[in-house]
Scaffold this active site. Structure first.
Site, PDB file in Angstrom:
ATOM      1  N   ASP A 163      30.073  47.549  30.278  1.00 55.81           N
ATOM      2  CA  ASP A 163      31.182  48.275  29.667  1.00 55.81           C
ATOM      3  C   ASP A 163      30.760  48.780  28.291  1.00 55.81           C
ATOM      4  O   ASP A 163      30.823  48.057  27.302  1.00 55.81           O
ATOM      5  CB  ASP A 163      32.399  47.355  29.561  1.00 55.81           C
ATOM      6  CG  ASP A 163      33.613  48.066  28.968  1.00 55.81           C
ATOM      7  OD1 ASP A 163      33.495  49.255  28.603  1.00 55.81           O
ATOM      8  OD2 ASP A 163      34.672  47.421  28.860  1.00 55.81           O
ATOM      9  N   ASN A 190      40.121  46.991  40.978  1.00 60.95           N
ATOM     10  CA  ASN A 190      40.082  45.659  40.397  1.00 60.95           C
ATOM     11  C   ASN A 190      41.496  45.092  40.325  1.00 60.95           C
ATOM     12  O   ASN A 190      42.403  45.730  39.793  1.00 60.95           O
ATOM     13  CB  ASN A 190      39.485  45.695  38.984  1.00 60.95           C
ATOM     14  CG  ASN A 190      37.990  45.949  38.982  1.00 60.95           C
ATOM     15  OD1 ASN A 190      37.391  46.209  40.023  1.00 60.95           O
ATOM     16  ND2 ASN A 190      37.392  45.867  37.817  1.00 60.95           N
ATOM     17  N   GLY A 239      42.358  47.533  36.206  1.00 62.51           N
ATOM     18  CA  GLY A 239      43.800  47.437  36.007  1.00 62.51           C
ATOM     19  C   GLY A 239      44.583  47.810  37.241  1.00 62.51           C
ATOM     20  O   GLY A 239      45.694  48.343  37.163  1.00 62.51           O
ATOM     21  N   ASP A 242      31.852  41.360  35.552  1.00 63.69           N
ATOM     22  CA  ASP A 242      32.851  42.339  35.132  1.00 63.69           C
ATOM     23  C   ASP A 242      32.873  42.407  33.609  1.00 63.69           C
ATOM     24  O   ASP A 242      32.948  41.379  32.934  1.00 63.69           O
ATOM     25  CB  ASP A 242      34.221  41.921  35.672  1.00 63.69           C
ATOM     26  CG  ASP A 242      35.275  42.995  35.499  1.00 63.69           C
ATOM     27  OD1 ASP A 242      34.920  44.192  35.535  1.00 63.69           O
ATOM     28  OD2 ASP A 242      36.457  42.640  35.346  1.00 63.69           O
ATOM     29  N   THR A 301      45.608  40.575  37.256  1.00 65.24           N
ATOM     30  CA  THR A 301      46.901  40.091  36.789  1.00 65.24           C
ATOM     31  C   THR A 301      47.825  39.716  37.938  1.00 65.24           C
ATOM     32  O   THR A 301      48.486  38.665  37.913  1.00 65.24           O
ATOM     33  CB  THR A 301      47.569  41.159  35.904  1.00 65.24           C
ATOM     34  OG1 THR A 301      46.707  41.435  34.794  1.00 65.24           O
ATOM     35  CG2 THR A 301      48.908  40.687  35.387  1.00 65.24           C
TER      36      THR A 301
END
Length: 276
Positions: free
Chosen positions: A104, A225, A203, A82, A228
């Site tokens: 990314d 994804n 997020g 990732d 958190t």
């Protein structure tokens, strides 16, 4: 052995109207719980090694951990890099046995992002694995602001990079601890109209669960994804375990008590992405 590529799980998701969770790992305890939860729900799972994870544990070690879990799992498991930021980092992950590379280049100008992502997709495909790219920029809660994905740029990006999955910026934000926001569904539909590539939401912890389910079942978003939300669940379980017996000092004994709560929290996440 159930180690598979990203395409192996996202193409059925696209056709079957469900989504697969990309679960952000930080260590053995969470990745083991993630696979146990996926087995309990009978769904595939994507184990993700992000920058924070890689700072703590080297890529070759993570590759072996992911592959060990996949080799003993009853459901498909993807070993996914990732937010790889360089060609060298992506090559290291490939050599370490990862089956999916997310490059990314979203902070770069469009053409540079396309060129670098295309080179990594070509490398991945030559090795028989998958590649995810990002177009637009997904910001960070309390940090860098997002730049929404332009549908025309998304179409060009998908066409010229040949990525297997495309992360987009449609109101999602990394590291968001609440679910007060929501995704821009009009922008999602505009992107869907011009590309056939499975779409990815980074997020995902900040997206309301009801909207996750609606989009998993009724859009081209095939991967959410989640980091958190599950890190918070782990932190809570760890505090409970430590505080339950202040005299206990054996880390394995303490960490063992996080397993069942993490499996339960992960199962709640995974169940929201299932097809009707």
């Amino acid at each position: 052995m159930t180690l598979v590529t990203l395409s192996d799980v996202l193409q059925p998701a696209l056709k079957g109207h469900f989504a697969v969770a990309g679960l952000v790992t930080l260590g053995w305890e969470d990745m083991r719980a993630y696979v146990a939860a996926a087995e309990a729900e009978n769904v595939p799972v994507i184990l993700q090694a992000g920058p924070g994870c890689r700072e703590h544990t080297p890529l070759p070690v993570l590759g072996k951990m992911f592959r060990h879990l996949a080799g003993n799992a009853s459901v498909p498991v993807v070993a996914h890099l990732d937010h790889g930021y360089t060609l060298d980092e992506c090559r290291q992950a490939l050599d370490a046995g990862f089956t999916s590379l997310m490059f990314d280049g979203s902070r770069h100008p469009l053409q540079k992002n396309i060129d670098e992502t295309a080179a990594i997709a070509e490398m991945a495909h030559a090795a028989g694995i998958s590649c995810e790219g990002e177009i637009g920029f997904v910001g960070y809660s309390g940090g860098e602001a997002s730049a929404g994905t332009d549908p025309e740029e998304a179409a060009k990006f998908a066409r010229e990079t040949a990525v297997d999955a495309m992360a987009i910026s449609v109101g999602n934000v990394h590291l968001q601890q609440d679910k007060q926001g929501g995704l821009d569904e009009a922008r999602i539909r505009a992107i869907e109209a011009v590309t056939t590539v499975p779409l990815v939401i980074h997020g995902g912890s900040g997206v309301p669960v009801e909207q996750r389910t609606v989009l998993a079942r009724g859009s081209a978003i095939c991967k959410f994804n989640i980091g958190t939300e599950l890190r918070m669940a782990f932190g809570h379980a760890l505090r409970e375990a430590v505080n339950s017996d202040p005299s206990r000092f054996d880390r394995n004994s303490i960490l063992k008590d996080t397993h069942d709560p993490m499996v339960a929290a992960t199962r709640r996440v995974l169940s929201a992405f299932k097809a009707n």
